[in-house]
Design a protein around this motif. Structure first.
Motif, short mmCIF file in Angstrom:
data_model
loop_
_atom_site.label_atom_id
_atom_site.label_comp_id
_atom_site.label_asym_id
_atom_site.label_seq_id
_atom_site.Cartn_x
_atom_site.Cartn_y
_atom_site.Cartn_z
N GLN A 31 36.55 76.14 10.66
CA GLN A 31 36.49 75.68 11.64
C GLN A 31 35.48 76.35 12.67
OE1 GLN A 31 40.60 78.36 11.98
NE2 GLN A 31 40.62 77.51 13.92
N GLY A 32 34.50 76.21 12.59
CA GLY A 32 33.00 76.30 12.98
C GLY A 32 32.18 77.70 13.20
N GLU A 33 32.74 78.82 12.84
CA GLU A 33 32.26 79.73 12.53
C GLU A 33 32.40 80.65 11.50
OE1 GLU A 33 34.52 82.04 15.42
OE2 GLU A 33 34.13 80.93 17.49
N ASN A 34 30.96 80.88 11.13
CA ASN A 34 31.05 81.73 9.43
C ASN A 34 31.30 80.82 8.34
OD1 ASN A 34 30.21 83.88 10.89
ND2 ASN A 34 32.77 84.20 11.37
N ASP A 35 31.72 79.00 8.29
CA ASP A 35 31.55 78.13 7.35
C ASP A 35 29.95 78.25 6.24
OD1 ASP A 35 33.30 77.33 8.49
OD2 ASP A 35 32.81 75.72 9.41
N PRO A 36 31.00 78.07 5.24
CA PRO A 36 29.34 78.07 4.35
C PRO A 36 28.87 76.72 4.40
CG PRO A 36 31.36 78.11 3.11
CD PRO A 36 31.83 77.36 4.73
N GLU A 37 27.53 77.04 4.29
CA GLU A 37 25.95 75.55 4.71
C GLU A 37 27.12 74.23 4.24
OE1 GLU A 37 21.98 74.49 4.68
OE2 GLU A 37 22.45 77.04 4.06
N ILE A 38 27.10 73.40 5.57
CA ILE A 38 27.41 72.27 4.92
C ILE A 38 26.56 70.89 4.17
CG2 ILE A 38 28.90 70.30 5.37
CD1 ILE A 38 31.08 71.91 6.87
N ASN B 266 63.93 86.58 17.90
CA ASN B 266 64.28 86.67 18.86
C ASN B 266 65.67 85.38 18.80
OD1 ASN B 266 63.03 88.99 20.06
ND2 ASN B 266 61.94 88.06 20.95
N ASN B 267 65.92 85.24 17.94
CA ASN B 267 68.05 84.44 17.95
C ASN B 267 66.62 83.37 17.88
OD1 ASN B 267 69.64 86.22 17.07
ND2 ASN B 267 69.59 87.15 19.22
N LYS B 268 65.85 82.86 18.48
CA LYS B 268 65.23 81.43 18.33
C LYS B 268 64.59 80.94 17.63
CE LYS B 268 64.66 82.21 23.05
NZ LYS B 268 63.21 83.06 24.77
N GLU B 269 64.14 79.20 17.33
CA GLU B 269 63.71 78.43 16.18
C GLU B 269 62.73 77.65 17.19
OE1 GLU B 269 65.75 76.40 13.32
OE2 GLU B 269 67.44 77.54 13.47
N LEU B 270 62.00 78.40 16.67
CA LEU B 270 60.17 77.75 17.48
C LEU B 270 59.17 76.71 16.72
CD1 LEU B 270 59.48 79.69 19.99
CD2 LEU B 270 60.89 78.19 20.45
N SER B 271 59.52 75.41 16.91
CA SER B 271 57.99 74.49 16.04
C SER B 271 56.81 74.43 16.62
CB SER B 271 57.86 73.51 15.85
OG SER B 271 59.10 73.24 14.61
N THR B 272 55.74 75.36 17.08
CA THR B 272 54.07 75.35 18.20
C THR B 272 53.26 74.86 17.22
OG1 THR B 272 54.30 78.03 17.39
CG2 THR B 272 56.13 77.62 18.84
N HIS B 273 52.49 74.64 18.67
CA HIS B 273 51.15 74.53 18.24
C HIS B 273 50.61 74.27 19.33
CE1 HIS B 273 47.84 73.36 15.36
NE2 HIS B 273 48.88 74.22 14.29
N SER B 274 48.94 74.79 19.40
CA SER B 274 48.06 74.66 19.68
C SER B 274 46.70 73.84 19.40
CB SER B 274 47.33 75.82 20.73
OG SER B 274 46.54 76.66 19.50
N GLY B 275 46.47 73.14 20.57
CA GLY B 275 44.71 72.57 19.63
C GLY B 275 43.12 72.69 20.92
N THR B 276 42.60 73.57 20.39
CA THR B 276 41.03 72.31 20.97
C THR B 276 40.03 72.59 19.99
OG1 THR B 276 39.88 73.90 22.35
CG2 THR B 276 40.65 75.31 21.10
N VAL B 277 39.07 71.88 20.64
CA VAL B 277 37.87 72.34 20.19
C VAL B 277 36.40 72.24 21.02
CG1 VAL B 277 38.30 69.89 18.44
CG2 VAL B 277 37.20 69.72 21.17
N GLY B 278 37.35 73.15 21.61
CA GLY B 278 36.23 74.28 22.67
C GLY B 278 35.97 73.10 24.58
#
Length: 359
Positions: A133-140, A303-315
């Motif tokens: 995810q861009g932080e502390n990744d193995p060297e590519i 809380n008796n709810k069913e959710l599909s959620t997601h967020s997105g960013t590359v900064g």
């Protein structure tokens, strides 16, 4: 006459709610220094509320429109999973297909912990793949070639990296690289690149105008993403050097809000039991077939709810989507900035929208 009166009353009610929400959303936008916010509330058949507020950039006078394009970051994952699902339905792959049955020549040199991982393990982050995810990744390494060729080289490299251990307290590890590996499977099964698959499924078949990487803002008037530098938002041109380290299928699509609504409404229809581009049973599996995180969606029960959620960013952009699976209604918020202020403003707007529409 009674039906006309009831319909008119409902329209007036929704109009009044919408007017109040626009004012509230714009005040949040100003308080939290968000250049542009576009948002919508939709059912499978109707857009209940939609608005575009603010400006393309902190340094330009261009005002927001509903044609503005936003980079959706990791909300791309649901679209990649959607593409893969269409080829699972065609029989090119199975959810239980093992990666090394598709790439048997890669067994040698790969960590043994990965040998039994399946397509659904990769898409639900249960294969133990490092996050990338861009932080502390193995060297590519510095891979060469086309995007598809570099993804293959990256995928083979990922399989030589130590696996993350999963247990009861860590049932999944969110991994962009896992989506690259899943994409390699469908690329081999179809003999098409991810870019070609995006073009075929979304642009040609579904007539949803999807583009890759950041919105073009140099040749056309459109949104500029904003990164935070020294406590201030700085607009970023589309010509800025940018790449996702070979994890484009995990987070590199841009589109406008009306087109994204069409994608979400396909999902709402499927969740309501109606077949469309995919079968209803496929949508159910995508959203809630796997606990915690299913195929491109967080699968939440609370809380008796069913959710599909997601967020997105590359900064530089930030998008957030909540699907209320019980009430069959979705809430979508797009912004062209990202920092703690942005997240707080979006969080408060999401809460207000859900209060207004009963989720």
């Amino acid at each position: 006459m009674k039906f006309f009166f009831t319909t008119s009353l409902l329209f007036c009610s929704l109009f009044c709610i919408g007017q109040k929400t626009v004012s509230f959303a714009d005040s949040l936008r100003k308080v939290y220094h968000i250049p542009e916010i576009s948002y919508a509330v939709v059912t499978s058949k109707t857009t209940l509320e939609i608005a575009a507020l603010g400006k393309h950039s902190t340094e330009l006078p261009d005002t927001a429109t509903l044609n503005d394009r936003f980079h959706i970051g990791s909300n791309t994952k649901a679209m990649t999973a959607f593409i893969i699902a269409s080829y699972v339905e065609k029989g090119r792959l199975k959810w239980t297909s093992k990666f090394f049955d598709v790439f048997p020549e890669w067994r040698k040199g790969s960590k043994p912990e990965y040998l039994s991982m399946t397509l659904q393990d990769l898409l639900s982050h249960k294969a133990g793949i490092q996050p990338f995810q861009g932080e502390n990744d193995p060297e590519i390494p510095d891979f060469k070639g086309t995007n598809q060729e570099k993804r293959k080289q990256f995928g083979r490299f990922v399989l030589t990296v130590e696996a993350v251990k999963l247990d009861e307290t860590t049932p999944f590890v969110y991994s962009n690289a896992g989506y690259t590996l899943a994409t390699l499977m469908v690329e081999r099964a179809t003999n098409m690149s991810w870019e070609q698959l995006v073009e075929k499924v979304f642009n040609k078949d579904l007539k949803i105008n999807v583009q890759l990487s950041w919105p073009e803002n140099q040749k056309h008037k459109d949104t500029w993403g904003h990164r935070t530098e020294n406590g201030r938002l700085t607009p970023v041109p589309s010509t800025a050097d940018f790449h996702l380290d070979f994890t484009e299928p995990a987070g590199d699509i841009n589109l406008n809000l009306p087109d994204y609504i069409r994608f979400i409404q396909l999902n709402l229809e499927g969740l309501a039991g109606r077949n469309n581009y995919l079968k209803a049973e496929t949508y159910r599996f995508l959203h809630k077939g796997i606990p915690n995180y299913s195929m491109g969606w967080y699968n939440i029960y609370e809380n008796n709810k069913e959710l599909s959620t997601h967020s997105g960013t590359v900064g530089t952009y930030y998008t957030l989507v909540h699907i209320d699976r019980i009430n069959n209604i979705a809430y979508i918020i797009f912004t062209n900035a990202f920092n703690d202020d942005t997240r707080q403003g979006v969080r408060l707007l999401m809460r207000k929208l859900k209060e207004n529409y009963g989720s």
